[in-house]
Design a protein around this motif. Structure first.
Motif, PDB file in Angstrom:
ATOM      1  N   GLY A   1     -42.454  -8.224 -13.492  1.00  0.00           N
ATOM      2  CA  GLY A   1     -42.871  -9.605 -14.357  1.00  0.00           C
ATOM      3  C   GLY A   1     -43.750 -10.376 -13.384  1.00  0.00           C
ATOM      4  N   PRO A   2     -44.463 -11.285 -14.214  1.00  0.00           N
ATOM      5  CA  PRO A   2     -45.532 -12.258 -13.262  1.00  0.00           C
ATOM      6  C   PRO A   2     -44.770 -13.008 -12.496  1.00  0.00           C
ATOM      7  N   PHE A   3     -43.509 -13.113 -12.339  1.00  0.00           N
ATOM      8  CA  PHE A   3     -42.978 -13.959 -11.256  1.00  0.00           C
ATOM      9  C   PHE A   3     -42.098 -13.275 -10.070  1.00  0.00           C
ATOM     10  N   TYR A   4     -42.373 -12.007 -10.080  1.00  0.00           N
ATOM     11  CA  TYR A   4     -41.612 -10.975  -9.216  1.00  0.00           C
ATOM     12  C   TYR A   4     -41.653 -11.390  -7.926  1.00  0.00           C
ATOM     13  N   GLN A   5     -40.687 -11.895  -7.197  1.00  0.00           N
ATOM     14  CA  GLN A   5     -40.772 -12.356  -5.760  1.00  0.00           C
ATOM     15  C   GLN A   5     -41.675 -13.456  -5.452  1.00  0.00           C
ATOM     16  N   ALA A   6     -42.019 -14.506  -6.647  1.00  0.00           N
ATOM     17  CA  ALA A   6     -42.699 -15.489  -6.304  1.00  0.00           C
ATOM     18  C   ALA A   6     -41.693 -16.638  -5.915  1.00  0.00           C
TER      19      ALA A   6
ATOM     20  N   GLY B   1     -40.866 -26.065  -5.616  1.00  0.00           N
ATOM     21  CA  GLY B   1     -42.098 -27.138  -5.664  1.00  0.00           C
ATOM     22  C   GLY B   1     -42.783 -26.753  -6.992  1.00  0.00           C
ATOM     23  N   ALA B   2     -42.599 -25.614  -7.407  1.00  0.00           N
ATOM     24  CA  ALA B   2     -43.754 -25.452  -8.888  1.00  0.00           C
ATOM     25  C   ALA B   2     -43.303 -26.161  -9.910  1.00  0.00           C
ATOM     26  N   SER B   3     -44.188 -26.587 -10.815  1.00  0.00           N
ATOM     27  CA  SER B   3     -44.026 -27.597 -11.863  1.00  0.00           C
ATOM     28  C   SER B   3     -44.337 -26.665 -12.992  1.00  0.00           C
ATOM     29  N   PHE B   4     -43.358 -26.643 -13.939  1.00  0.00           N
ATOM     30  CA  PHE B   4     -43.610 -26.159 -15.266  1.00  0.00           C
ATOM     31  C   PHE B   4     -43.292 -27.287 -16.185  1.00  0.00           C
ATOM     32  N   ASN B   5     -43.509 -28.301 -16.030  1.00  0.00           N
ATOM     33  CA  ASN B   5     -43.222 -29.625 -16.543  1.00  0.00           C
ATOM     34  C   ASN B   5     -43.820 -29.601 -17.951  1.00  0.00           C
ATOM     35  N   ARG B   6     -43.307 -29.515 -19.030  1.00  0.00           N
ATOM     36  CA  ARG B   6     -43.635 -29.458 -20.504  1.00  0.00           C
ATOM     37  C   ARG B   6     -44.449 -28.154 -20.878  1.00  0.00           C
TER      38      ARG B   6
ATOM     39  N   PHE C   1     -38.644 -14.346 -15.519  1.00  0.00           N
ATOM     40  CA  PHE C   1     -38.346 -15.093 -14.170  1.00  0.00           C
ATOM     41  C   PHE C   1     -37.549 -14.235 -13.211  1.00  0.00           C
ATOM     42  N   ARG C   2     -37.192 -12.857 -13.564  1.00  0.00           N
ATOM     43  CA  ARG C   2     -36.236 -12.040 -12.668  1.00  0.00           C
ATOM     44  C   ARG C   2     -37.118 -11.509 -11.186  1.00  0.00           C
ATOM     45  N   ASP C   3     -36.207 -11.707 -10.448  1.00  0.00           N
ATOM     46  CA  ASP C   3     -36.542 -11.664  -8.964  1.00  0.00           C
ATOM     47  C   ASP C   3     -37.255 -12.932  -8.411  1.00  0.00           C
ATOM     48  N   ALA C   4     -37.613 -13.919  -9.272  1.00  0.00           N
ATOM     49  CA  ALA C   4     -38.254 -15.161  -8.622  1.00  0.00           C
ATOM     50  C   ALA C   4     -37.414 -15.661  -7.321  1.00  0.00           C
ATOM     51  N   GLU C   5     -37.966 -16.323  -6.455  1.00  0.00           N
ATOM     52  CA  GLU C   5     -37.158 -16.931  -5.507  1.00  0.00           C
ATOM     53  C   GLU C   5     -37.224 -18.379  -5.602  1.00  0.00           C
ATOM     54  N   ASN C   6     -36.061 -19.017  -5.224  1.00  0.00           N
ATOM     55  CA  ASN C   6     -35.821 -20.511  -5.408  1.00  0.00           C
ATOM     56  C   ASN C   6     -36.404 -21.195  -6.969  1.00  0.00           C
ATOM     57  N   ILE C   7     -35.940 -20.575  -7.906  1.00  0.00           N
ATOM     58  CA  ILE C   7     -36.384 -20.879  -9.170  1.00  0.00           C
ATOM     59  C   ILE C   7     -35.577 -22.246  -9.595  1.00  0.00           C
ATOM     60  N   LEU C   8     -34.374 -22.337  -8.982  1.00  0.00           N
ATOM     61  CA  LEU C   8     -33.765 -23.590  -9.310  1.00  0.00           C
ATOM     62  C   LEU C   8     -34.335 -25.089  -8.379  1.00  0.00           C
TER      63      LEU C   8
ATOM     64  N   ASP D   1     -39.657 -27.169 -11.079  1.00  0.00           N
ATOM     65  CA  ASP D   1     -39.493 -28.493 -12.423  1.00  0.00           C
ATOM     66  C   ASP D   1     -39.608 -27.876 -13.703  1.00  0.00           C
ATOM     67  N   PHE D   2     -38.774 -27.646 -14.595  1.00  0.00           N
ATOM     68  CA  PHE D   2     -38.717 -27.147 -15.623  1.00  0.00           C
ATOM     69  C   PHE D   2     -38.421 -28.346 -17.000  1.00  0.00           C
ATOM     70  N   THR D   3     -38.603 -29.666 -16.394  1.00  0.00           N
ATOM     71  CA  THR D   3     -38.323 -30.456 -17.399  1.00  0.00           C
ATOM     72  C   THR D   3     -39.268 -30.603 -18.513  1.00  0.00           C
ATOM     73  N   GLY D   4     -38.628 -30.306 -19.610  1.00  0.00           N
ATOM     74  CA  GLY D   4     -39.510 -30.547 -21.037  1.00  0.00           C
ATOM     75  C   GLY D   4     -40.114 -29.346 -21.406  1.00  0.00           C
ATOM     76  N   ALA D   5     -39.738 -28.216 -20.652  1.00  0.00           N
ATOM     77  CA  ALA D   5     -40.380 -26.880 -21.055  1.00  0.00           C
ATOM     78  C   ALA D   5     -39.934 -26.314 -22.177  1.00  0.00           C
ATOM     79  N   LYS D   6     -40.475 -25.781 -22.925  1.00  0.00           N
ATOM     80  CA  LYS D   6     -40.294 -25.131 -24.251  1.00  0.00           C
ATOM     81  C   LYS D   6     -40.206 -23.416 -24.035  1.00  0.00           C
ATOM     82  N   GLY D   7     -39.584 -22.837 -25.009  1.00  0.00           N
ATOM     83  CA  GLY D   7     -39.734 -21.409 -25.137  1.00  0.00           C
ATOM     84  C   GLY D   7     -38.719 -20.770 -23.893  1.00  0.00           C
ATOM     85  N   LEU D   8     -37.897 -21.435 -23.075  1.00  0.00           N
ATOM     86  CA  LEU D   8     -37.171 -20.847 -22.369  1.00  0.00           C
ATOM     87  C   LEU D   8     -35.834 -20.045 -23.039  1.00  0.00           C
TER      88      LEU D   8
END
Length: 82
Positions: free
Chosen positions: A19-24, A28-33, A41-48, A51-58
Motif C-alpha cells: 500500500g502507499p503508506f506501507y511503513q510510512a 505530524g502528517a496532516s490529512f485535514n479535510r 493505511f496498513r503497516d503505517a507507523e504512528n498513524i494515531l 491529523d485526520f480532522t474532517g477527512a472523508k472516505g475513511l
C-alpha cells in the motif's frame, strides 16, 4: 501476492506490491479535510499521531485493526485519536 513454481518442483509465493503508506511514518502528517478513496493505511507507523480532522472516505479505508480504525474515524468526525 504472486505465486510461482520453483526449479525443484515446489511452489512459492511472495508479496509483489504494498500500500502507499506501507511503513510510512505518519507522525505530524496532516490529512485535514482530505477525501480518500480505498486508502490503505496498513503497516503505517504512528498513524494515531496524524491529523485526520474532517477527512472523508475513511469508512472504506484499510487499517491494521478495528481499534485504529475507530480512533481515526472518531478523529475525522471531530473527536480525538487518542
Amino acid at each position: 501476492m504472486e505465486y510461482y513454481d520453483n526449479d525443484d518442483g515446489s511452489y512459492g509465493c511472495g508479496q509483489v506490491s504494498y500500500g502507499p503508506f506501507y511503513q510510512a511514518n505518519l507522525r505530524g502528517a496532516s490529512f485535514n479535510r482530505c477525501r480518500f478513496k480505498n486508502a490503505d493505511f496498513r503497516d503505517a507507523e504512528n498513524i494515531l499521531e496524524a491529523d485526520f480532522t474532517g477527512a472523508k472516505g475513511l469508512e472504506d479505508a484499510f487499517f491494521d485493526n478495528d481499534e485504529i480504525r475507530a480512533a481515526v474515524l472518531a478523529q475525522a468526525a471531530g473527536g480525538s485519536a487518542a
